[in-house]
Write a protein that holds these residues in place. Structure first.
Motif, short mmCIF file in Angstrom:
data_model
loop_
_atom_site.label_atom_id
_atom_site.label_comp_id
_atom_site.label_asym_id
_atom_site.label_seq_id
_atom_site.Cartn_x
_atom_site.Cartn_y
_atom_site.Cartn_z
N ALA A 1 -1.43 -3.75 28.04
CA ALA A 1 -0.02 -3.95 27.41
C ALA A 1 -0.35 -5.30 26.50
N ALA A 2 -1.16 -6.22 27.03
CA ALA A 2 -1.56 -7.52 26.27
C ALA A 2 -2.12 -6.99 24.85
N THR A 3 -2.97 -6.11 24.82
CA THR A 3 -3.57 -5.85 23.68
C THR A 3 -2.87 -5.34 22.74
N LEU A 4 -1.92 -4.27 23.32
CA LEU A 4 -1.10 -3.60 22.40
C LEU A 4 0.00 -4.71 21.91
N ASN A 5 0.35 -5.43 22.60
CA ASN A 5 1.38 -6.48 22.18
C ASN A 5 1.04 -7.22 20.88
N ALA A 6 -0.38 -7.79 21.29
CA ALA A 6 -1.23 -8.60 20.20
C ALA A 6 -1.14 -7.67 18.82
N MET A 7 -1.45 -6.32 19.08
CA MET A 7 -1.38 -5.61 17.65
C MET A 7 -0.15 -5.48 17.02
N LEU A 8 0.78 -5.22 17.75
CA LEU A 8 2.12 -5.23 17.33
C LEU A 8 2.53 -6.44 16.71
N GLU A 9 2.24 -7.45 17.38
CA GLU A 9 2.29 -8.86 16.56
C GLU A 9 1.92 -9.19 15.36
N SER A 10 0.35 -8.78 15.29
CA SER A 10 -0.27 -8.72 14.17
C SER A 10 0.33 -7.68 13.20
N LEU A 11 0.90 -6.61 13.58
CA LEU A 11 1.62 -5.86 12.45
C LEU A 11 2.53 -6.22 12.00
N GLU A 12 3.47 -6.86 12.85
CA GLU A 12 4.67 -7.65 12.43
C GLU A 12 4.66 -8.74 11.28
N ARG A 13 3.38 -9.43 11.68
CA ARG A 13 3.02 -10.59 10.81
C ARG A 13 2.70 -9.87 9.42
N ALA A 14 1.86 -8.93 9.48
CA ALA A 14 1.41 -8.06 8.02
C ALA A 14 2.56 -7.52 7.54
N ARG A 15 3.43 -6.92 8.24
CA ARG A 15 4.74 -6.42 7.51
C ARG A 15 5.59 -7.31 6.73
N GLU A 16 5.87 -8.68 7.54
CA GLU A 16 6.53 -9.69 7.05
C GLU A 16 5.77 -10.49 5.67
N ALA A 17 4.44 -10.14 5.93
CA ALA A 17 3.65 -11.03 4.78
C ALA A 17 3.82 -10.00 3.62
N GLU A 18 3.65 -8.44 3.74
CA GLU A 18 3.80 -7.70 2.80
C GLU A 18 5.29 -7.58 2.24
N ARG A 19 6.11 -7.86 2.99
CA ARG A 19 7.54 -8.03 2.54
C ARG A 19 7.58 -9.17 1.54
N ARG A 20 7.06 -10.29 1.96
CA ARG A 20 7.40 -11.66 1.26
C ARG A 20 6.50 -11.36 -0.17
N PHE A 21 5.45 -10.84 0.09
CA PHE A 21 4.53 -10.59 -1.12
C PHE A 21 5.29 -9.76 -2.08
N LEU A 22 5.92 -8.73 -1.82
CA LEU A 22 6.51 -7.90 -2.69
C LEU A 22 7.70 -8.68 -3.28
N ALA A 23 8.49 -9.32 -2.61
CA ALA A 23 9.62 -10.16 -3.07
C ALA A 23 9.07 -11.27 -3.95
N ASP A 24 8.01 -11.90 -3.61
CA ASP A 24 7.41 -12.88 -4.44
C ASP A 24 7.02 -12.28 -5.86
N ALA A 25 6.36 -11.02 -5.67
CA ALA A 25 5.61 -10.38 -6.99
C ALA A 25 6.85 -9.85 -7.75
N SER A 26 7.86 -9.38 -7.18
CA SER A 26 9.26 -9.01 -8.03
C SER A 26 9.69 -10.15 -8.69
N HIS A 27 9.76 -11.39 -7.82
CA HIS A 27 10.44 -12.56 -8.58
C HIS A 27 9.56 -12.93 -9.86
#
Length: 438
Positions: free
Chosen positions: A216-242
């Motif tokens: 459970a701890a490993t999967l939650n850490a993976m989900l947290e990493s995926l959330e950070r990656a998704r947020e970074a991708e969202r910010r990257f797309l927004a910044d790139a668009s800007h």
């Protein structure tokens, strides 16, 4: 079958097999012991009759003498295979004559299983001494009680095996139920995350220091990493668009002006500048994407050679080798030198050295440097002038090489792990020993 069913069946069958094997071995030992006792009793009774025949032959033929031991059937024959005496309990039955004949003929005692009417008998035949006139004594006893005892033991073993299998299956069911409940909760929570697509959700913590808790701890850490990656991708797309919107807007306006008023030298220069800016931005985006997705490098790179080829005003260096990507490290150093020339003051210096298993490349100028409040975000994407990706590429390159990128005032530093020594003395043959910075 589910994991629970397989575990329960495996536990029940394993317990059943173990108890059956153990019970069967016990049955064999008990049956052997009982038969040995029976044979010992038959032999003892035969010896008593033989001694009586030798010492008092008249008593042997007396009625009831051979019936002293309950359950034993005794028959005495002479050397001519004639019946001399017999137990009254035999009635009209006669013990096997062939066994008596063989015993009289070769003078050796023997055991044999025979069937007399409806009874299964165990018979012991022993020769009589010549002082008793020769012949043989046959002692038999029914094996009905022995067989009944062994059959009862077989039945008890089978019932015990069934009971043990049931208890083992029940214990396995209770154990698996307790073990799989957290997994069932994890499964339901994972299904909810898959259904909603919300990376901020987490799996429930089972609060257990076992494999389920670590999973459970490993999967939650993976989900947290995926959330950070998704947020970074969202910010990257927004910044790139800007960032792309500004040169595209300027390019569109210049094209419209060109369509209305024709080409002028100033307009052509603007169009060329917009195109170059878009090209640099696209190139930097591609480089940054490759740096973040590329595997760790494996080549040997001399940092002192990169420093000497960087075009800096001053270079202070010593032989330093790291495991890396030469082109990527050269590009990162070039970005730092270009940044110092564009935003710094005075002469640009590149310093390369190593200590405590770490190597560094430092680029500094004579200006005031980056204010303390901006140092935490200077390596972020789309910060600063130009494409805003130069320092982000530097940090991505350093992290891909297992290092870090930092800034302290006007000094930008890339720190990397030294190449692991391949020679016995700590450095490869043909390479100068590494020295620390003075």
């Amino acid at each position: 079958m589910t994991l629970r069913a397989r575990t329960i069946v495996a536990a029940g069958v394993s317990t059943l097999i173990a108890v059956v094997v153990l019970g069967s071995a016990l049955d064999v030992l008990v049956a052997r012991h009982l038969r040995r006792d029976l044979d010992r009793g038959l032999r003892t009774r035969a010896v008593d009759v033989a001694q009586l025949a030798a010492s008092a032959p008249a008593l042997v033929t007396a009625p009831g003498t051979l019936d002293a031991q309950t359950g034993a059937l005794v028959e005495v024959v002479d050397a001519q295979d004639r019946i001399v005496a017999r137990s009254l309990s035999l009635g009209g039955r006669v013990l096997p004559r062939a066994l008596a004949e063989q015993t009289v003929a070769n003078g050796r005692a023997r055991y044999r299983n025979v069937q007399l009417g409806d009874d299964d008998l165990r018979v012991y035949a022993a020769p009589l001494a010549h002082v008793a006139g020769g012949g043989a004594v046959l002692v038999a006893q029914s094996t009905k009680d022995l067989d009944s005892t062994v059959n009862t033991l077989h039945g008890l073993t089978f019932l015990a095996a069934l009971l043990a299998a049931g208890v083992g299956a029940l214990a396995a069911a209770l154990l698996v139920r307790g073990a799989l409940q957290p997994l069932a909760r994890l499964d339901r929570a994972a299904g909810e995350i898959e259904r909603t697509g919300d990376p901020s959700l987490r799996l429930p913590d089972p609060h257990r220091p076992d494999e389920v808790g670590r999973l459970a701890a490993t999967l939650n850490a993976m989900l947290e990493s995926l959330e950070r990656a998704r947020e970074a991708e969202r910010r990257f797309l927004a910044d790139a668009s800007h960032e792309l919107r500004t040169p595209l807007t300027a390019l569109r306006g210049n094209v419209q002006h060109l369509a209305r008023h024709g080409a002028t030298p100033e307009l052509v220069d603007d169009l060329q500048a917009d195109a170059e800016r878009l090209a640099r931005l696209a190139d930097d985006l591609l480089i940054l994407s490759r740096e973040e997705a590329s595997p760790p490098p494996r080549d040997d790179v001399r940092l002192d050679e990169l420093a000497l080829a960087s075009g800096a005003d001053d270079v202070r260096t010593e032989p330093v080798t790291v495991t890396g990507d030469r082109a990527a490290l050269e590009r990162a150093l070039s970005n730092l030198v270009e940044n110092a020339r564009r935003h710094g003051e005075g002469r640009v210096t590149v310093d390369v050295g190593s200590t405590n298993g770490r190597a560094w490349m430092a680029v500094l100028d004579e200006g005031p440097g980056v204010p303390a409040a901006e140092r935490t975000r200077v390596f972020e994407r789309f910060e600063g002038e130009g494409t805003g990706l130069g320092l982000a590429i530097v940090r991505a390159t350093a992290e891909r090489h297992g290092g870090t990128a930092a800034v302290d005032g006007a000094c930008f530093t890339i720190e990397l792990p030294l190449r692991k020594p391949s020679g016995i003395d700590g450095h490869s043959s043909g390479e100068e020993p590494r020295k620390g910075q003075n």
